[in-house]
Design a protein around this motif. Structure first.
Motif, mmCIF file in Angstrom:
data_model
loop_
_atom_site.group_PDB
_atom_site.id
_atom_site.type_symbol
_atom_site.label_atom_id
_atom_site.label_comp_id
_atom_site.label_asym_id
_atom_site.label_seq_id
_atom_site.Cartn_x
_atom_site.Cartn_y
_atom_site.Cartn_z
ATOM 1 N N LEU A 1 47.083 29.531 55.724
ATOM 2 C CA LEU A 1 47.990 29.271 56.841
ATOM 3 C C LEU A 1 48.101 30.465 57.783
ATOM 4 O O LEU A 1 47.941 30.325 58.997
ATOM 5 C CB LEU A 1 49.373 28.905 56.304
ATOM 6 N N LEU A 2 48.364 31.644 57.231
ATOM 7 C CA LEU A 2 48.618 32.817 58.069
ATOM 8 C C LEU A 2 47.388 33.672 58.343
ATOM 9 O O LEU A 2 47.354 34.406 59.316
ATOM 10 C CB LEU A 2 49.702 33.690 57.416
ATOM 11 N N LYS A 3 46.412 33.601 57.455
ATOM 12 C CA LYS A 3 45.205 34.424 57.579
ATOM 13 C C LYS A 3 45.574 35.893 57.844
ATOM 14 O O LYS A 3 45.013 36.550 58.717
ATOM 15 C CB LYS A 3 44.293 33.877 58.670
ATOM 16 N N ASP A 4 46.537 36.374 57.101
ATOM 17 C CA ASP A 4 47.081 37.720 57.263
ATOM 18 C C ASP A 4 46.568 38.596 56.127
ATOM 19 O O ASP A 4 47.198 38.710 55.075
ATOM 20 C CB ASP A 4 48.612 37.647 57.251
ATOM 21 N N VAL A 5 45.395 39.197 56.327
ATOM 22 C CA VAL A 5 44.788 40.031 55.294
ATOM 23 C C VAL A 5 44.378 41.372 55.885
ATOM 24 O O VAL A 5 44.221 41.512 57.099
ATOM 25 C CB VAL A 5 43.551 39.357 54.652
ATOM 26 N N ALA B 1 52.788 48.670 41.619
ATOM 27 C CA ALA B 1 51.837 47.949 40.766
ATOM 28 C C ALA B 1 50.737 47.312 41.612
ATOM 29 O O ALA B 1 49.572 47.262 41.196
ATOM 30 C CB ALA B 1 52.558 46.885 39.945
ATOM 31 N N VAL B 2 51.080 46.846 42.805
ATOM 32 C CA VAL B 2 50.076 46.276 43.720
ATOM 33 C C VAL B 2 49.128 47.379 44.185
ATOM 34 O O VAL B 2 47.906 47.192 44.223
ATOM 35 C CB VAL B 2 50.751 45.567 44.912
ATOM 36 N N PHE C 1 43.374 42.501 50.809
ATOM 37 C CA PHE C 1 44.729 42.257 50.326
ATOM 38 C C PHE C 1 45.452 41.365 51.313
ATOM 39 O O PHE C 1 45.295 41.494 52.527
ATOM 40 C CB PHE C 1 45.520 43.567 50.193
ATOM 41 N N GLY C 2 46.278 40.439 50.798
ATOM 42 C CA GLY C 2 47.106 39.609 51.662
ATOM 43 C C GLY C 2 48.007 38.703 50.838
ATOM 44 O O GLY C 2 48.041 38.784 49.609
ATOM 45 N N THR D 1 50.306 44.202 56.643
ATOM 46 C CA THR D 1 50.382 42.747 56.511
ATOM 47 C C THR D 1 51.831 42.269 56.533
ATOM 48 O O THR D 1 52.759 43.043 56.299
ATOM 49 C CB THR D 1 49.736 42.271 55.197
ATOM 50 N N LYS D 2 51.997 40.993 56.775
ATOM 51 C CA LYS D 2 53.325 40.378 56.710
ATOM 52 C C LYS D 2 53.832 40.340 55.268
ATOM 53 O O LYS D 2 55.022 40.252 55.024
ATOM 54 C CB LYS D 2 53.282 38.973 57.296
ATOM 55 N N ALA D 3 52.924 40.420 54.338
ATOM 56 C CA ALA D 3 53.296 40.414 52.923
ATOM 57 C C ALA D 3 54.209 41.583 52.583
ATOM 58 O O ALA D 3 55.072 41.465 51.709
ATOM 59 C CB ALA D 3 52.035 40.476 52.058
ATOM 60 N N TYR D 4 54.053 42.684 53.291
ATOM 61 C CA TYR D 4 54.843 43.880 52.984
ATOM 62 C C TYR D 4 56.339 43.605 53.086
ATOM 63 O O TYR D 4 57.109 43.999 52.204
ATOM 64 C CB TYR D 4 54.438 45.029 53.903
ATOM 65 N N MET D 5 56.757 42.933 54.140
ATOM 66 C CA MET D 5 58.183 42.630 54.301
ATOM 67 C C MET D 5 58.692 41.764 53.162
ATOM 68 O O MET D 5 59.800 41.963 52.667
ATOM 69 C CB MET D 5 58.433 41.949 55.642
ATOM 70 N N LEU D 6 57.879 40.797 52.732
ATOM 71 C CA LEU D 6 58.282 39.942 51.616
ATOM 72 C C LEU D 6 58.345 40.721 50.309
ATOM 73 O O LEU D 6 59.248 40.522 49.500
ATOM 74 C CB LEU D 6 57.320 38.763 51.474
#
Length: 92
Positions: free
Chosen positions: A33-37, A75-76, A24-25, A56-61
């Motif tokens: 770019l971020l390779k945040d998975v 849902a994710v 997940f990322g 992940t940084k995705a969580y904040m977004l």
């Protein structure tokens, strides 16, 4: 066309030693770019799916930043669990 949103990536791979891994990322250009998975062994519990997202940084977004509305993180989580079950059900 699809309205503005946040793009994520969900994937899987099979490790020879450990078996199926779920990924997940952030998706789109951010994956490169971020390779945040985050990776976890399948099958995933609901708690493991949440932990993947939170690390992940995705969580904040996805939670919403600077007044933006939050995304449907449940849902994710559901998608991650379904993918993990799918890869367990179809071993090859």
């Amino acid at each position: 066309m699809v309205p503005m949103g946040r793009e994520i990536i969900v994937g899987m791979t099979r490790d020879i030693t450990f078996g199926p891994l779920v990924m997940f990322g952030l998706g789109g250009i951010y994956i490169n770019l971020l390779k945040d998975v985050a990776f976890r062994l399948a099958p995933l519990t609901k708690e493991e799916a949440w932990d993947m997202i939170k690390e992940t940084k995705a969580y904040m977004l996805l939670r919403g930043i600077r007044g933006e509305t939050s995304s449907d993180i449940e849902a994710v989580v559901d998608t991650l669990q379904r993918i993990s079950q799918l890869v367990c059900d179809f071993q090859k």
